[in-house]
Design an enzyme around this catalytic site. Structure first.
Site, mmCIF file in Angstrom:
data_model
loop_
_atom_site.group_PDB
_atom_site.id
_atom_site.type_symbol
_atom_site.label_atom_id
_atom_site.label_comp_id
_atom_site.label_asym_id
_atom_site.label_seq_id
_atom_site.Cartn_x
_atom_site.Cartn_y
_atom_site.Cartn_z
ATOM 1 N N ARG A 1 14.593 -28.124 -13.352
ATOM 2 C CA ARG A 1 15.200 -28.890 -14.434
ATOM 3 C C ARG A 1 15.766 -27.936 -15.474
ATOM 4 N NH1 ARG A 1 11.779 -30.629 -17.362
ATOM 5 N NH2 ARG A 1 9.878 -30.270 -16.169
ATOM 6 N N TYR B 1 19.401 -30.684 -8.008
ATOM 7 C CA TYR B 1 17.960 -30.459 -7.902
ATOM 8 C C TYR B 1 17.094 -31.480 -8.622
ATOM 9 C CZ TYR B 1 13.895 -27.808 -6.707
ATOM 10 O OH TYR B 1 12.705 -27.417 -6.149
ATOM 11 N N GLY C 1 14.640 -33.424 -10.804
ATOM 12 C CA GLY C 1 14.797 -34.274 -11.964
ATOM 13 C C GLY C 1 16.205 -34.280 -12.550
ATOM 14 N N LYS D 1 12.882 -38.568 -13.734
ATOM 15 C CA LYS D 1 12.691 -38.254 -15.153
ATOM 16 C C LYS D 1 13.728 -38.953 -16.038
ATOM 17 C CE LYS D 1 9.609 -35.187 -13.883
ATOM 18 N NZ LYS D 1 8.187 -35.388 -14.018
ATOM 19 N N HIS E 1 4.375 -39.659 -18.744
ATOM 20 C CA HIS E 1 4.360 -38.603 -17.736
ATOM 21 C C HIS E 1 2.913 -38.411 -17.275
ATOM 22 C CE1 HIS E 1 5.566 -34.169 -16.721
ATOM 23 N NE2 HIS E 1 5.711 -34.963 -15.694
ATOM 24 N N SER F 1 4.625 -30.596 -16.300
ATOM 25 C CA SER F 1 5.036 -30.336 -14.925
ATOM 26 C C SER F 1 4.337 -29.091 -14.392
ATOM 27 C CB SER F 1 6.546 -30.112 -14.857
ATOM 28 O OG SER F 1 7.220 -31.231 -15.362
ATOM 29 N N ALA F 2 3.942 -29.182 -13.114
ATOM 30 C CA ALA F 2 3.331 -28.041 -12.419
ATOM 31 C C ALA F 2 2.009 -27.595 -13.055
ATOM 32 C CB ALA F 2 4.317 -26.867 -12.303
ATOM 33 N N CYS F 3 1.213 -28.558 -13.547
ATOM 34 C CA CYS F 3 -0.122 -28.252 -14.066
ATOM 35 C C CYS F 3 -1.198 -28.974 -13.248
ATOM 36 C CB CYS F 3 -0.245 -28.650 -15.527
ATOM 37 S SG CYS F 3 0.639 -27.553 -16.647
ATOM 38 N N GLY F 4 -0.842 -29.400 -12.031
ATOM 39 C CA GLY F 4 -1.873 -29.937 -11.138
ATOM 40 C C GLY F 4 -2.036 -31.450 -11.151
ATOM 41 N N THR G 1 -0.512 -33.604 -9.191
ATOM 42 C CA THR G 1 -0.589 -34.059 -7.801
ATOM 43 C C THR G 1 -1.979 -33.751 -7.228
ATOM 44 O OG1 THR G 1 1.770 -33.649 -7.621
ATOM 45 C CG2 THR G 1 0.581 -33.989 -5.560
ATOM 46 N N ASN G 2 -2.496 -32.552 -7.519
ATOM 47 C CA ASN G 2 -3.825 -32.194 -7.012
ATOM 48 C C ASN G 2 -4.899 -33.127 -7.560
ATOM 49 O OD1 ASN G 2 -2.614 -30.079 -5.691
ATOM 50 N ND2 ASN G 2 -3.336 -28.497 -7.109
ATOM 51 N N ASP H 1 2.832 -38.725 -11.007
ATOM 52 C CA ASP H 1 3.748 -38.154 -12.000
ATOM 53 C C ASP H 1 4.111 -39.088 -13.146
ATOM 54 O OD1 ASP H 1 5.306 -35.944 -12.871
ATOM 55 O OD2 ASP H 1 7.119 -36.850 -12.075
ATOM 56 N N ARG I 1 9.580 -27.667 -3.540
ATOM 57 C CA ARG I 1 9.019 -29.017 -3.587
ATOM 58 C C ARG I 1 8.957 -29.663 -2.211
ATOM 59 N NH1 ARG I 1 7.558 -31.165 -8.925
ATOM 60 N NH2 ARG I 1 8.102 -29.453 -10.282
ATOM 61 N N ARG J 1 -2.273 -26.297 -19.959
ATOM 62 C CA ARG J 1 -2.798 -24.981 -19.597
ATOM 63 C C ARG J 1 -3.106 -24.239 -20.882
ATOM 64 N NH1 ARG J 1 -1.439 -22.867 -14.367
ATOM 65 N NH2 ARG J 1 -0.274 -24.456 -13.247
ATOM 66 N N PHE K 1 -10.031 -28.281 -9.011
ATOM 67 C CA PHE K 1 -9.850 -29.076 -7.781
ATOM 68 C C PHE K 1 -10.919 -30.173 -7.666
ATOM 69 C CE2 PHE K 1 -8.039 -24.783 -6.932
ATOM 70 C CZ PHE K 1 -6.719 -25.185 -7.040
ATOM 71 N N GLY K 2 -11.601 -30.270 -6.519
ATOM 72 C CA GLY K 2 -12.559 -31.360 -6.307
ATOM 73 C C GLY K 2 -13.639 -31.427 -7.378
HETATM 74 O O1 SAT Z 1 12.274 -31.774 -11.110
HETATM 75 S S1 SAT Z 1 11.332 -32.784 -11.608
HETATM 76 O O2 SAT Z 1 11.612 -33.081 -13.003
HETATM 77 O O3 SAT Z 1 11.459 -34.005 -10.835
HETATM 78 C C1 SAT Z 1 9.752 -32.228 -11.432
HETATM 79 C C2 SAT Z 1 9.020 -31.985 -12.698
HETATM 80 O O4 SAT Z 1 9.451 -31.182 -13.511
HETATM 81 O O5 SAT Z 1 7.965 -32.601 -12.904
HETATM 82 MN MN MN Z 2 6.511 -34.370 -13.703
#
Ligand code: SAT
Ligand code: MN
Length: 599
Positions: A86, A214, A216, A223, A243, A265-268, A270-271, A294, A383, A414, A507-508
Site C-alpha cells: 500500500r 497491488y 489494498g 481497505k 481494522h 497490518s502485518a502484526c499477526g 491472521t495468526n 482483517d 501475500r 508492536r 502464537f497458540g
Molecule cells: O494491501 S492490504 O492493504 O490489503 C494489506 C494490509 O495492509 O493489511
Molecule cells: Mn489489514
C-alpha cells in the site's frame, strides 16, 4: 465507442432493468467513454468466468501455475517490483472541507482530485478489457452488509475480488433491490509510481485508484471500501467499520465468546484469528473459531450488545513467517485454490517464503535465480489470496446474517518496550483512550521505513476515512443507556528483553491471555488495579507449561510508572494535534490517568 462490445448479462439489457441498474449502467458507460476500453465484461462470479480468466492470465504470464500435485489450482503472480505494498503517501481522502479528513489523512479538494484522476484515466484502457465487478461486502443476506461495484482493467484484480468478496450475480441483484452502492474505478495504468493515486470521495461513496495493481491499492472492496468509505458510512448510520480480526473462543463447556482485535497490518491478525490452542487446552476441549482476519463491521443489536460480521469472504494474508509452527490452519488453507503474490518458488515449483521451512528456494519473487546475498526469496509483504471457506477453523457462524455478539475488544501493536502483555481498560471511555493511544512499529505492509514507532489509533491510521477526532467521538457515542458494550483490553505480544529477543512465546500460547480476558468478562479472573488499567499478576493467568524467565515475568506483568508518565506526556502531544475537535471526554480521561500516574 463503436469498438465497445457491451456484454451485459442478467436483466440489465431487458426492459425489467431497475433504476439502480440504470444508474450503474450509465456510470459504466461514462467510465467507458473516458477510459476507452476495447471491450467491457460484466462479471457474474461464475466458475466458467473464473476458468476463462485464469486461462487468459496463464497464457500471458500474469499467473504462473504452481506444482499441481502439491498445490492444485494455485498460481504465482509477480507484481511489478515497484508495486509491492500500500502507498499511504499517495492515498487521499477528498472531502469538501479539509477538516473533515483530519490531520490523520492526506487531503485533496474533490475538484482537484477529480481533474487529476480524469487526466490519468483518459484513454487508459485502450487495448484492454474493462471488467465490471458487482460485489457484496458481508454475507449476501445480512442487513449489516454493503455492496459496491469495482470497474478495473486488471484480470488479476477480478480473480482476487472473486475470492475476497461475494462477487457477481447475487451482489448485482442486491444492488438493484437496495439502491445504493459504492463506486470504485481502478486502472493499473502504467504501474508508474509517479502516476499513482488512491483517491476516496466519502461524500459520494466513490473510490478512484490509478497506477497500482497491488492489494489494498487495487482490490477496492478491501481497505478502500470496507474501511475508508465504510468508516464514513458507519459514522452516519451508527455502526463501526474497524481494522479488526474476529475470533470465537469455545471453552470445554461448549460456550463461545467472540473477540474482535485491532492490530496494524502485518502484526499477526491472521495468526491470532486462526490460533490453535496449546496441547493441554486442546485436550481439555478448547477450540478457536475464525470469523475474520482483517476487517470487522459491528453495530448494536436489540439486546444492546455489539454484533459483528466479517465483510470479507477470503484472506489476503502475509506469507512470510507463515509456517506449521506459527499458523498451521493458514498453511492447511493455502494448499490448493490459492493465488500467491511475490513469493519465491522451489526447484519443483512449490511456493516458498522465509520462515516456511528449511528448504532452499530456487527462484526469488522477482523471477531471478535465488541468491541468499541478494535479499529474501519472498518479498516481506508477499501475500496469499484464498477463500475463507478453506480454513479448517472457519466458524459456522461466520456466514450468519445477524453477526456474532462481541464480548471483548482488543487493541495491540508492536511495542518492544514499556507496554505489558495485557491490561484491561476501566470502562468504555478509558477503552477508547487506550485505542486512540495505540502505537506500533511500522511493517512492510506499507512502503516506507520499517520498525519506526508511530501512533496508530485503533490500527486505523491508514484506513479511517474521516477526522480521527470525530472518529473518537463516534466511538464514545456507543456508551449510552441500554448499551451492553464489550470489555476493552490492550495486548502486546512483541515485548523484547535486554537481549533484543521476544519475551512472550506468542502464537497458540496467546490463548492463555484470551482465557484471562474471558475470565474478566465473566467476572472470574483476578487482576491488580493500576493507573493504566487492570493488569493480571503472573499468577492470574494460566502459565503452566510456559517457560518464562524471571525477567520475562516481571516485565510482561509489570507496571513501569515512570515509563508510563513519559508515554502519557507524549500522548498529550499527539492528542493536541486534533485541537478543539478532540472530544472533551477523551482529554479528561487522559488528564485523569496522567494525574494518577503522578501520585
Ligand atoms: O494491501 S492490504 O492493504 O490489503 C494489506 C494490509 O495492509 O493489511
Ligand atoms: Mn489489514
Amino acid at each position: 465507442m463503436a469498438a465497445i462490445r457491451n456484454e451485459i448479462p442478467l436483466d440489465v439489457e431487458n426492459t425489467a432493468m431497475g433504476s439502480q441498474l440504470e444508474a450503474l449502467n450509465q456510470w459504466v458507460m461514462d467510465v467507458a467513454r473516458l477510459t476507452q476500453p476495447d471491450r467491457i465484461q460484466w462479471c457474474d462470479g461464475s466458475d466458467t468466468e473464473f476458468e476463462e480468466l485464469v486461462q487468459q492470465m496463464e497464457a500471458d504470464g500474469t499467473l504462473l501455475p504452481l506444482n499441481s500435485e502439491t498445490h492444485p489450482r494455485s498460481w504465482l503472480h509477480r507484481s511489478h517490483p515497484d508495486d509491492v505494498a500500500r502507498v499511504e503517501h499517495l492515498t487521499f481522502v477528498c472531502t469538501t472541507d479539509r477538516e473533515d479528513a483530519g490531520p490523520n489523512n492526506h487531503w485533496m479538494a474533490p475538484a482537484d482530485a477529480r481533474a487529476k484522476m480524469d487526466a490519468l484515466f483518459e484513454g487508459c484502457m485502450r487495448g484492454r478489457t474493462m471488467y465490471v465487478i458487482p460485489y457484496c461486502m458481508g454475507p449476501i443476506d445480512s442487513p449489516l452488509s454493503r455492496c459496491g461495484v469495482e470497474i478495473t482493467d486488471s484480470p488479476y484484480v477480478v480473480a482476487n475480488m472473486r475470492i475476497m468478496t461475494r462477487m457477481g450475480a447475487a451482489a448485482l441483484a442486491r444492488i438493484e433491490r437496495e439502491g445504493s452502492f459504492v463506486r470504485g474505478l481502478h486502472s493499473i495504468g502504467e504501474l508508474d509510481p509517479d502516476r499513482r493515486f488512491i483517491m476516496h470521495f466519502p461524500e459520494e461513496l466513490t473510490i478512484q485508484s490509478y497506477g497500482s495493481g497491488y492489494g489494498g491499492n487495487a482490490l477496492l472492496g478491501k481497505k478502500c471500501h470496507a474501511l475508508r468509505i465504510a468508516s464514513h458510512q458507519a459514522r452516519n448510520e451508527g455502526w463501526l467499520a474497524e481494522h479488526m480480526l474476529i475470533l470465537g473462543v469455545e471453552n470445554p463447556k461448549g460456550e463461545t465468546h467472540y473477540i474482535a482485535a485491532a492490530f496494524p497490518s502485518a502484526c499477526g491478525k491472521t495468526n491470532l484469528a486462526m490460533l490453535i490452542p496449546p496441547e493441554g487446552y486442546r485436550n481439555a476441549g478448547w477450540k478457536v473459531w475464525t470469523v475474520g482476519d482483517d476487517i470487522c463491521w459491528m453495530r448494536p443489536g436489540p439486546d444492546g450488545r455489539l454484533y459483528a460480521i466479517n465483510p470479507e469472504a477470503g484472506f489476503f494474508g502475509v506469507a512470510p513467517g507463515t509456517s506449521e509452527k506459527s499458523n498451521p490452519n493458514a498453511l492447511a488453507t493455502i494448499q490448493h485454490d490459492t493465488i500467491f503474490t511475490n513469493v519465491g518458488v522451489t526447484a519443483d515449483n512449490q511456493p516458498w517464503w522465509e520462515g516456511l521451512d528449511n528448504r532452499v528456494p530456487s527462484i526469488d519473487w522477482r523471477g531471478n535465480a535465488y541468491d541468499f546475498n541478494a535479499g529474501p526469496a519472498a518479498h516481506p509483504n508477499a501475500r496469499f489470496t484464498v477463500s475463507a471457506r478453506q480454513c479448517p477453523s472457519w466458524s459456522p457462524k461466520a456466514e450468519d446474517a445477524q453477526g456474532v455478539p462481541i464480548s471483548a475488544i482488543v487493541f495491540g501493536g508492536r511495542r518492544a518496550s514499556l507496554v505489558p502483555l495485557v491490561f484491561e481498560a476501566r470502562d468504555w471511555t478509558h477503552g477508547v483512550l487506550v485505542g486512540a493511544a495505540m502505537g506500533s512499529e511500522t511493517t512492510a505492509a506499507a512502503t516506507g521505513a520499517v520498525g519506526v514507532m508511530r501512533r496508530d489509533p485503533m490500527a486505523m491510521k491508514p484506513f479511517c476515512g474521516y477526522n480521527f477526532a470525530d472518529y473518537f467521538s463516534h466511538w464514545l457515542s456507543f456508551d449510552k443507556p441500554g448499551a451492553k458494550l464489550p470489555k476493552v483490553f490492550h495486548v502486546n505480544w512483541f515485548r523484547k528483553g535486554d537481549d533484543g529477543k521476544f519475551l512472550w512465546p506468542g502464537f497458540g500460547e496467546n490463548l492463555r491471555v484470551l482465557e484471562w480476558m474471558i475470565g474478566r468478562v465473566e467476572g472470574k479472573a483476578a487482576a491488580q488495579e493500576t493507573p493504566i488499567g487492570a493488569l493480571p499478576r503472573a499468577e492470574d493467568i494460566h502459565l503452566d507449561g510456559v517457560a518464562l524467565s524471571d525477567e520475562a515475568r516481571s516485565v510482561l506483568f509489570g507496571f513501569d510508572r515512570a515509563g508510563w508518565q513519559a508515554e502519557f506526556d507524549s500522548l498529550a502531544g499527539f492528542l493536541d494535534e486534533f485541537g478543539e475537535r478532540l472530544p472533551g471526554a477523551l482529554k479528561e480521561e487522559h488528564g485523569r490517568i496522567a494525574a494518577e500516574l503522578r501520585t
